[in-house]
Design a protein around this motif. Structure first.
Motif, mmCIF file in Angstrom:
data_model
loop_
_atom_site.group_PDB
_atom_site.id
_atom_site.type_symbol
_atom_site.label_atom_id
_atom_site.label_comp_id
_atom_site.label_asym_id
_atom_site.label_seq_id
_atom_site.Cartn_x
_atom_site.Cartn_y
_atom_site.Cartn_z
ATOM 1 N N LEU A 1 -30.529 -60.311 -50.814
ATOM 2 C CA LEU A 1 -30.262 -59.959 -49.102
ATOM 3 C C LEU A 1 -28.632 -60.712 -49.306
ATOM 4 O O LEU A 1 -28.841 -61.374 -48.971
ATOM 5 N N VAL A 2 -26.806 -59.565 -49.791
ATOM 6 C CA VAL A 2 -26.001 -60.571 -49.286
ATOM 7 C C VAL A 2 -26.427 -60.610 -47.367
ATOM 8 O O VAL A 2 -25.027 -61.449 -47.241
ATOM 9 N N VAL A 3 -26.787 -59.602 -47.179
ATOM 10 C CA VAL A 3 -25.810 -59.346 -46.099
ATOM 11 C C VAL A 3 -27.489 -59.414 -45.630
ATOM 12 O O VAL A 3 -28.394 -58.664 -45.507
ATOM 13 N N LYS A 4 -28.465 -59.502 -44.209
ATOM 14 C CA LYS A 4 -29.497 -59.739 -43.476
ATOM 15 C C LYS A 4 -29.460 -59.368 -41.681
ATOM 16 O O LYS A 4 -28.946 -60.248 -41.672
ATOM 17 N N ASP A 5 -30.404 -58.249 -41.983
ATOM 18 C CA ASP A 5 -30.341 -57.684 -41.026
ATOM 19 C C ASP A 5 -29.138 -58.395 -39.289
ATOM 20 O O ASP A 5 -29.732 -59.005 -38.848
ATOM 21 N N LEU A 6 -28.076 -57.399 -40.400
ATOM 22 C CA LEU A 6 -26.621 -57.944 -39.416
ATOM 23 C C LEU A 6 -27.172 -56.706 -37.722
ATOM 24 O O LEU A 6 -27.796 -55.656 -37.928
ATOM 25 N N ASN A 7 -27.168 -57.104 -36.910
ATOM 26 C CA ASN A 7 -27.109 -57.380 -35.610
ATOM 27 C C ASN A 7 -25.488 -57.492 -34.950
ATOM 28 O O ASN A 7 -25.391 -58.249 -34.432
ATOM 29 N N PRO B 1 -17.578 -69.224 -45.511
ATOM 30 C CA PRO B 1 -17.628 -69.500 -47.089
ATOM 31 C C PRO B 1 -17.227 -68.053 -48.180
ATOM 32 O O PRO B 1 -17.839 -67.000 -47.563
ATOM 33 N N SER B 2 -16.916 -68.597 -49.220
ATOM 34 C CA SER B 2 -17.106 -67.501 -50.113
ATOM 35 C C SER B 2 -18.806 -67.130 -50.270
ATOM 36 O O SER B 2 -19.580 -67.606 -50.600
ATOM 37 N N GLY B 3 -19.087 -65.370 -50.508
ATOM 38 C CA GLY B 3 -20.480 -65.328 -50.801
ATOM 39 C C GLY B 3 -20.911 -65.462 -49.531
ATOM 40 O O GLY B 3 -22.572 -65.553 -49.856
ATOM 41 N N SER B 4 -20.664 -65.386 -48.548
ATOM 42 C CA SER B 4 -21.576 -65.196 -46.780
ATOM 43 C C SER B 4 -21.924 -64.468 -46.693
ATOM 44 O O SER B 4 -22.669 -64.316 -45.875
ATOM 45 N N GLY B 5 -20.954 -62.921 -47.088
ATOM 46 C CA GLY B 5 -21.722 -61.830 -46.579
ATOM 47 C C GLY B 5 -20.412 -61.162 -45.656
ATOM 48 O O GLY B 5 -20.319 -59.313 -45.123
ATOM 49 N N MET C 1 -5.752 -66.138 -34.257
ATOM 50 C CA MET C 1 -5.803 -64.395 -33.772
ATOM 51 C C MET C 1 -6.658 -63.751 -32.978
ATOM 52 O O MET C 1 -6.716 -62.683 -32.204
ATOM 53 N N SER C 2 -7.888 -64.332 -32.336
ATOM 54 C CA SER C 2 -9.148 -63.232 -32.733
ATOM 55 C C SER C 2 -9.792 -63.368 -30.704
ATOM 56 O O SER C 2 -9.944 -64.664 -30.557
ATOM 57 N N ASP C 3 -10.422 -63.133 -30.203
ATOM 58 C CA ASP C 3 -11.200 -62.709 -29.126
ATOM 59 C C ASP C 3 -12.396 -63.345 -29.297
ATOM 60 O O ASP C 3 -12.663 -63.806 -28.892
ATOM 61 N N ARG C 4 -12.856 -63.329 -30.289
ATOM 62 C CA ARG C 4 -13.843 -63.354 -30.643
ATOM 63 C C ARG C 4 -14.245 -63.949 -32.361
ATOM 64 O O ARG C 4 -13.582 -62.668 -33.235
ATOM 65 N N VAL C 5 -15.276 -64.485 -32.930
ATOM 66 C CA VAL C 5 -15.286 -65.078 -34.192
ATOM 67 C C VAL C 5 -16.411 -64.970 -34.728
ATOM 68 O O VAL C 5 -17.653 -65.434 -33.689
ATOM 69 N N ALA C 6 -17.421 -64.303 -35.422
ATOM 70 C CA ALA C 6 -18.843 -64.391 -36.129
ATOM 71 C C ALA C 6 -18.524 -65.419 -37.446
ATOM 72 O O ALA C 6 -18.392 -65.048 -38.542
ATOM 73 N N VAL C 7 -19.125 -65.914 -37.629
ATOM 74 C CA VAL C 7 -19.186 -67.320 -38.841
ATOM 75 C C VAL C 7 -20.607 -67.038 -38.853
ATOM 76 O O VAL C 7 -21.302 -67.367 -38.611
ATOM 77 N N PHE C 8 -20.446 -66.383 -40.784
ATOM 78 C CA PHE C 8 -21.161 -65.774 -40.947
ATOM 79 C C PHE C 8 -21.891 -67.250 -42.701
ATOM 80 O O PHE C 8 -20.668 -68.081 -42.560
ATOM 81 N N ASN C 9 -22.570 -67.528 -42.703
ATOM 82 C CA ASN C 9 -23.625 -68.083 -43.833
ATOM 83 C C ASN C 9 -24.595 -67.435 -44.271
ATOM 84 O O ASN C 9 -24.987 -67.191 -43.998
ATOM 85 N N ASP C 10 -24.628 -67.298 -45.742
ATOM 86 C CA ASP C 10 -25.718 -67.059 -46.477
ATOM 87 C C ASP C 10 -26.439 -65.896 -45.658
ATOM 88 O O ASP C 10 -27.764 -64.909 -45.370
ATOM 89 N N GLY C 11 -24.913 -64.461 -45.524
ATOM 90 C CA GLY C 11 -25.509 -63.831 -44.705
ATOM 91 C C GLY C 11 -26.270 -63.152 -44.029
ATOM 92 O O GLY C 11 -26.087 -62.109 -43.474
ATOM 93 N N VAL C 12 -25.965 -64.131 -43.232
ATOM 94 C CA VAL C 12 -26.622 -64.450 -41.572
ATOM 95 C C VAL C 12 -24.647 -64.894 -40.651
ATOM 96 O O VAL C 12 -24.789 -65.166 -40.931
ATOM 97 N N ILE C 13 -24.943 -64.059 -39.317
ATOM 98 C CA ILE C 13 -23.784 -64.217 -38.470
ATOM 99 C C ILE C 13 -24.735 -65.722 -37.736
ATOM 100 O O ILE C 13 -25.930 -65.561 -37.113
ATOM 101 N N GLN C 14 -24.313 -67.028 -38.061
ATOM 102 C CA GLN C 14 -24.518 -68.243 -37.275
ATOM 103 C C GLN C 14 -24.962 -68.220 -35.643
ATOM 104 O O GLN C 14 -25.863 -69.071 -35.207
ATOM 105 N N GLN C 15 -22.761 -67.641 -35.614
ATOM 106 C CA GLN C 15 -22.632 -67.795 -34.437
ATOM 107 C C GLN C 15 -22.022 -66.821 -34.288
ATOM 108 O O GLN C 15 -20.562 -66.710 -35.000
ATOM 109 N N ILE C 16 -21.953 -65.900 -33.156
ATOM 110 C CA ILE C 16 -20.397 -65.423 -32.662
ATOM 111 C C ILE C 16 -20.257 -65.395 -31.370
ATOM 112 O O ILE C 16 -21.091 -65.219 -29.877
ATOM 113 N N ASP C 17 -18.558 -66.126 -31.583
ATOM 114 C CA ASP C 17 -18.166 -66.166 -29.551
ATOM 115 C C ASP C 17 -16.825 -66.672 -29.700
ATOM 116 O O ASP C 17 -16.246 -66.424 -30.700
#
Length: 368
Positions: free
Chosen positions: A27-33, A47-51, A210-226
């Motif tokens: 899975l390149v993207v895993k259960d994204l909500n 990083p590259s390949g994070s989804g 630039m952002s109001d919020r940032v979603a940090v991706f790694n290995d197809g999963v959002i590690q934190q959005i804030d």
């Protein structure tokens, strides 16, 4: 404390349990909500390949989810083709038509939507004035600089007043100074026009700017959005702390816990106070996170609750501050960021210094 509440704004985009695989196995993207509010500027960072780019391509309609649903308001988008989504798109390579003038490039999406000629001319003139390229209207893309081409690509994405603007590494080809200028221009357009923007980048400085919020991706999963400040000050895990901004780490063990604070042991039987990260308790391994600008040297360290001796390796002069690289128990590459006016010019590589920090400047996070 971090506040992740985004309920005050009306939701525009919603990813619900979205998955994506290209080979049927990994899975390149895993259960994204993920919910994006109307008028928000949300950056997908990683990083590259994070989804992150795959998520943008699914939102644009160039890729279909393997599982889950994507909604625009109440409309399910999964099988809606890209040209029917009414989204503006800006790519890194600009994707301008080389045989068309600036004016014709910008008018193109209006023409495909069947807008009357007089109204199309008015809209093109308005957006050309907004991006300050009126005098370049008759030129072709090959006669423009990279920054001017990027403005044209942005204007073409905005001229038909899309519900959503998607940007895929749009500033990656620009030099540093122009890139920073365009960051501010895009942010100002977002604020002025009330745009909803989803922006993809691997540049954490760009995301924070630039952002109001940032979603940090790694290995197809959002590690934190804030918010940018909460990501920097309250990282949810070691990956986020390391990926967002410069960071020092010390591997240790949580000794005791009191509320949201703890005492951790590291190095040669040294201890420090820290803010306790998610899921950690007494006796567990931890990776302590300390930002270089929070580390004080010698006189500035006096009176701080956590102090230790370190040996200076080198100084790196960066104009308004110096990076002082030190060796201390548990980390031979520990960095303090010292303002030029606070730096002691008598200090030399090989000298011993005292380092200090407050309990609140340290985050005890997962050891992974």
């Amino acid at each position: 404390m971090p506040d992740n509440d985004n309920d005050a704004k009306a939701p525009l985009i919603r990813f619900a349990g979205v998955q994506k695989t290209y080979d049927g196995e990994s899975l390149v993207v895993k259960d994204l909500n993920l919910t994006i509010a109307e008028g928000e500027f949300v950056t997908l960072l990683g990083p590259s390949g994070s989804g992150k780019t795959t998520c943008l391509m699914m939102l644009a309609g160039f890729e279909n989810p393997t599982g889950g649903d994507i909604f625009l308001g109440e409309q399910r988008l999964n099988r809606v083709p890209p040209h029917k989504r009414n989204f503006g798109m800006v790519f890194q390579n600009y994707a301008l038509f080389p045989h068309m003038t600036v004016e014709e490039n910008i008018r193109y999406p209006l023409k495909t939507r069947g807008l009357p000629a007089d109204e199309a001319r008015r809209k093109v003139a308005e957006i050309l004035e907004m991006i300050q390229l009126i005098e370049f209207a008759r030129r072709r893309p090959g006669q423009l600089s990279g920054g001017q081409q990027q403005r044209v690509a942005l204007a073409r994405a905005l001229v038909f007043e899309p519900q959503l603007v998607l940007m895929d590494e749009p500033l990656g080809a620009l030099d540093k100074q122009l890139r920073e200028q365009m960051q501010l221009e895009i942010k100002h357009l977002h604020e002025t026009l009330g745009l909803t923007v989803v922006f993809v980048t691997h540049d954490q400085g760009e995301a924070l700017t630039m952002s109001d919020r940032v979603a940090v991706f790694n290995d197809g999963v959002i590690q934190q959005i804030d918010t940018p400040s909460n990501l920097y000050e309250y990282p949810a895990n070691s990956f986020v702390a390391q990926f967002i901004g410069e960071n020092n780490t010390l591997d240790g063990v949580v000794e005791s816990v009191e509320g949201r604070r703890c005492r951790a042991r590291f190095g040669d039987d040294l201890t420090t106070g820290a803010l306790l990260g998610p899921g950690l308790g007494a006796g567990q391994a931890t990776r302590l996170s300390i930002r270089p600008e929070r580390v004080k040297l010698d006189g500035a360290a006096k009176g701080l609750p956590n102090r230790l001796r370190a040996r200076v390796h080198e100084f790196i002069y960066l104009g308004d501050h110096l990076r002082v690289r030190c060796a201390l128990p548990g980390n031979d590459d520990f960095v303090a960021r010292v303002p030029v006016d606070d730096f002691d010019p008598r200090l030399r590589p090989g000298d011993d210094v005292e380092l200090g920090w407050r309990d609140d400047d340290v985050r005890a996070l997962d050891a992974s």
